[in-house]
Design a protein around this motif. Structure first.
Motif, PDB file in Angstrom:
ATOM      1  N   ASP A  17     -10.140   7.229  -7.375  1.00 32.31           N
ATOM      2  CA  ASP A  17      -9.896   8.522  -6.724  1.00 32.31           C
ATOM      3  C   ASP A  17      -9.981   9.610  -7.784  1.00 32.31           C
ATOM      4  O   ASP A  17      -9.930   9.323  -8.985  1.00 32.31           O
ATOM      5  CB  ASP A  17      -8.532   8.542  -6.040  1.00 32.31           C
ATOM      6  CG  ASP A  17      -8.412   9.636  -4.982  1.00 32.31           C
ATOM      7  OD1 ASP A  17      -9.432  10.280  -4.667  1.00 32.31           O
ATOM      8  OD2 ASP A  17      -7.299   9.851  -4.470  1.00 32.31           O
ATOM      9  N   ARG A  46       1.722   5.517  -3.278  1.00 32.40           N
ATOM     10  CA  ARG A  46       1.100   6.138  -2.117  1.00 32.40           C
ATOM     11  C   ARG A  46       0.260   7.308  -2.594  1.00 32.40           C
ATOM     12  O   ARG A  46       0.254   7.624  -3.787  1.00 32.40           O
ATOM     13  CB  ARG A  46       2.159   6.609  -1.108  1.00 32.40           C
ATOM     14  CG  ARG A  46       3.054   7.727  -1.631  1.00 32.40           C
ATOM     15  CD  ARG A  46       4.172   8.052  -0.672  1.00 32.40           C
ATOM     16  NE  ARG A  46       5.126   6.951  -0.584  1.00 32.40           N
ATOM     17  CZ  ARG A  46       6.215   6.973   0.177  1.00 32.40           C
ATOM     18  NH1 ARG A  46       6.468   8.039   0.926  1.00 32.40           N
ATOM     19  NH2 ARG A  46       7.040   5.947   0.194  1.00 32.40           N
ATOM     20  N   ASP A  47      -0.432   7.942  -1.666  1.00 37.88           N
ATOM     21  CA  ASP A  47      -1.260   9.096  -2.006  1.00 37.88           C
ATOM     22  C   ASP A  47      -0.467  10.044  -2.899  1.00 37.88           C
ATOM     23  O   ASP A  47       0.658  10.437  -2.554  1.00 37.88           O
ATOM     24  CB  ASP A  47      -1.705   9.784  -0.705  1.00 37.88           C
ATOM     25  CG  ASP A  47      -2.458  11.074  -0.952  1.00 37.88           C
ATOM     26  OD1 ASP A  47      -2.865  11.339  -2.094  1.00 37.88           O
ATOM     27  OD2 ASP A  47      -2.643  11.817   0.028  1.00 37.88           O
ATOM     28  N   SER A  48      -1.039  10.428  -4.031  1.00 34.83           N
ATOM     29  CA  SER A  48      -0.318  11.261  -4.999  1.00 34.83           C
ATOM     30  C   SER A  48       0.153  12.582  -4.407  1.00 34.83           C
ATOM     31  O   SER A  48       1.176  13.126  -4.830  1.00 34.83           O
ATOM     32  CB  SER A  48      -1.197  11.516  -6.224  1.00 34.83           C
ATOM     33  OG  SER A  48      -2.357  12.260  -5.870  1.00 34.83           O
ATOM     34  N   ASP A 112     -12.251   6.550  -2.473  1.00 37.05           N
ATOM     35  CA  ASP A 112     -12.006   7.640  -1.535  1.00 37.05           C
ATOM     36  C   ASP A 112     -13.346   8.353  -1.355  1.00 37.05           C
ATOM     37  O   ASP A 112     -13.843   8.986  -2.273  1.00 37.05           O
ATOM     38  CB  ASP A 112     -10.946   8.589  -2.100  1.00 37.05           C
ATOM     39  CG  ASP A 112     -10.486   9.621  -1.079  1.00 37.05           C
ATOM     40  OD1 ASP A 112     -10.625   9.366   0.129  1.00 37.05           O
ATOM     41  OD2 ASP A 112      -9.986  10.676  -1.494  1.00 37.05           O
ATOM     42  N   ASP A 142      -7.150   7.174  -0.247  1.00 35.46           N
ATOM     43  CA  ASP A 142      -5.888   7.196  -0.986  1.00 35.46           C
ATOM     44  C   ASP A 142      -4.692   6.941  -0.079  1.00 35.46           C
ATOM     45  O   ASP A 142      -3.612   6.594  -0.551  1.00 35.46           O
ATOM     46  CB  ASP A 142      -5.712   8.523  -1.744  1.00 35.46           C
ATOM     47  CG  ASP A 142      -6.008   9.736  -0.888  1.00 35.46           C
ATOM     48  OD1 ASP A 142      -6.290   9.583   0.318  1.00 35.46           O
ATOM     49  OD2 ASP A 142      -5.963  10.858  -1.421  1.00 35.46           O
ATOM     50  N   ALA A 143      -4.873   7.129   1.225  1.00 36.73           N
ATOM     51  CA  ALA A 143      -3.808   6.826   2.177  1.00 36.73           C
ATOM     52  C   ALA A 143      -3.973   5.437   2.799  1.00 36.73           C
ATOM     53  O   ALA A 143      -3.011   4.856   3.297  1.00 36.73           O
ATOM     54  CB  ALA A 143      -3.773   7.879   3.287  1.00 36.73           C
ATOM     55  N   SER A 149      -4.445   4.645  -3.930  1.00 40.67           N
ATOM     56  CA  SER A 149      -3.280   5.503  -4.153  1.00 40.67           C
ATOM     57  C   SER A 149      -2.873   5.467  -5.620  1.00 40.67           C
ATOM     58  O   SER A 149      -2.543   6.507  -6.216  1.00 40.67           O
ATOM     59  CB  SER A 149      -2.104   5.047  -3.287  1.00 40.67           C
ATOM     60  OG  SER A 149      -2.417   5.082  -1.920  1.00 40.67           O
ATOM     61  N   SER A 152      -5.180   7.538  -7.530  1.00 37.14           N
ATOM     62  CA  SER A 152      -4.948   8.965  -7.291  1.00 37.14           C
ATOM     63  C   SER A 152      -3.785   9.468  -8.138  1.00 37.14           C
ATOM     64  O   SER A 152      -3.793  10.608  -8.608  1.00 37.14           O
ATOM     65  CB  SER A 152      -4.683   9.234  -5.804  1.00 37.14           C
ATOM     66  OG  SER A 152      -3.372   8.878  -5.412  1.00 37.14           O
TER      67      SER A 152
END
Length: 223
Positions: A17, A46-48, A112, A142-143, A149, A152
């Protein structure tokens, strides 16, 4: 347990990512993280963008201490140069591929997707990587994939630290994004005072072009 990067792990997966794709100041940073199974990643990955800066830093430390990882940093001047030859999506695809190759040893790479067409993006990056690495590209990867994730988080923290260095040297530059009033105010004042953009600005961005246009119009109005 630390996972070593080595070609004997062809089953290792990795996630990729980027951070700073749309920024007008500072670098584009691509992060890649490898693991043998996503379940091995730290709890809370998780997603940053869904994490606080403090939590990102904690997870960054855990990820980089225990898993293979790399970053590819593309500075503003290099972005401007490459955009004369390719689109921004192509530039990011090339950086994603470089990150996977720099990591090495991954049998499958999750990305991503930076194109409205996921399959087109997948095919483009896969061709750049070559070899036997399977590539999976998804919007909002990323989710969807914890390993993306994790990447990211590495990308975001690396870019945030780069921006902190810029603030320490140049003052209030903001987040670097065109939507940030602090960033735009900094750019406007710098261009007004120096007649040029700072070295860490992406001069190929329309944001910078508009500020130069306004400066010229203001100068003409003085006559």
């Amino acid at each position: 347990m630390k996972y070593l990067v080595h070609p004997i792990y062809p089953y290792m997966i990795c996630g990729v990512d980027e951070a700073g794709k749309g920024a007008v100041l500072g670098p584009l940073v691509v992060g890649v993280v490898g693991c043998e199974a996503e379940e091995a990643l730290p709890d809370g990955v998780r997603d940053s963008k869904a994490l606080t800066p403090r939590r990102r830093e904690v997870l960054y430390t855990e990820i980089t201490a225990s898993f293979p990882w790399q970053t590819v940093v593309v500075e503003a001047a290099e972005i401007d140069r490459l955009r004369q030859e390719m689109t921004m999506n192509d530039l990011v695809a090339r950086a994603h591929a470089r990150a996977v190759m720099r990591l090495g040893g991954a049998g499958r790479a999750y990305l991503d997707a930076c194109d409205v067409n996921e399959e087109r993006y997948r095919s483009k990056v896969a061709a750049l990587i070559g070899g036997d690495c399977e590539v999976v590209a998804r919007h909002h990867g990323d989710a969807l994939f914890p390993v993306v994730s994790a990447a990211s988080i590495v990308a975001k923290v690396t870019r945030d630290r780069a921006l902190e260095d810029l603030r320490a040297e140049f003052g209030a530059v903001g987040s670097g994004y065109p939507s940030d009033r602090v960033t735009i105010a900094y750019l406007k004042d710098y261009i007004a005072g120096h007649g040029t953009a700072p070295a860490f600005a992406r001069t190929s961005w329309e944001t910078v072009s508009r500020l130069f246009d306004r400066r010229r119009q203001t100068s003409l109005g003085d006559f």
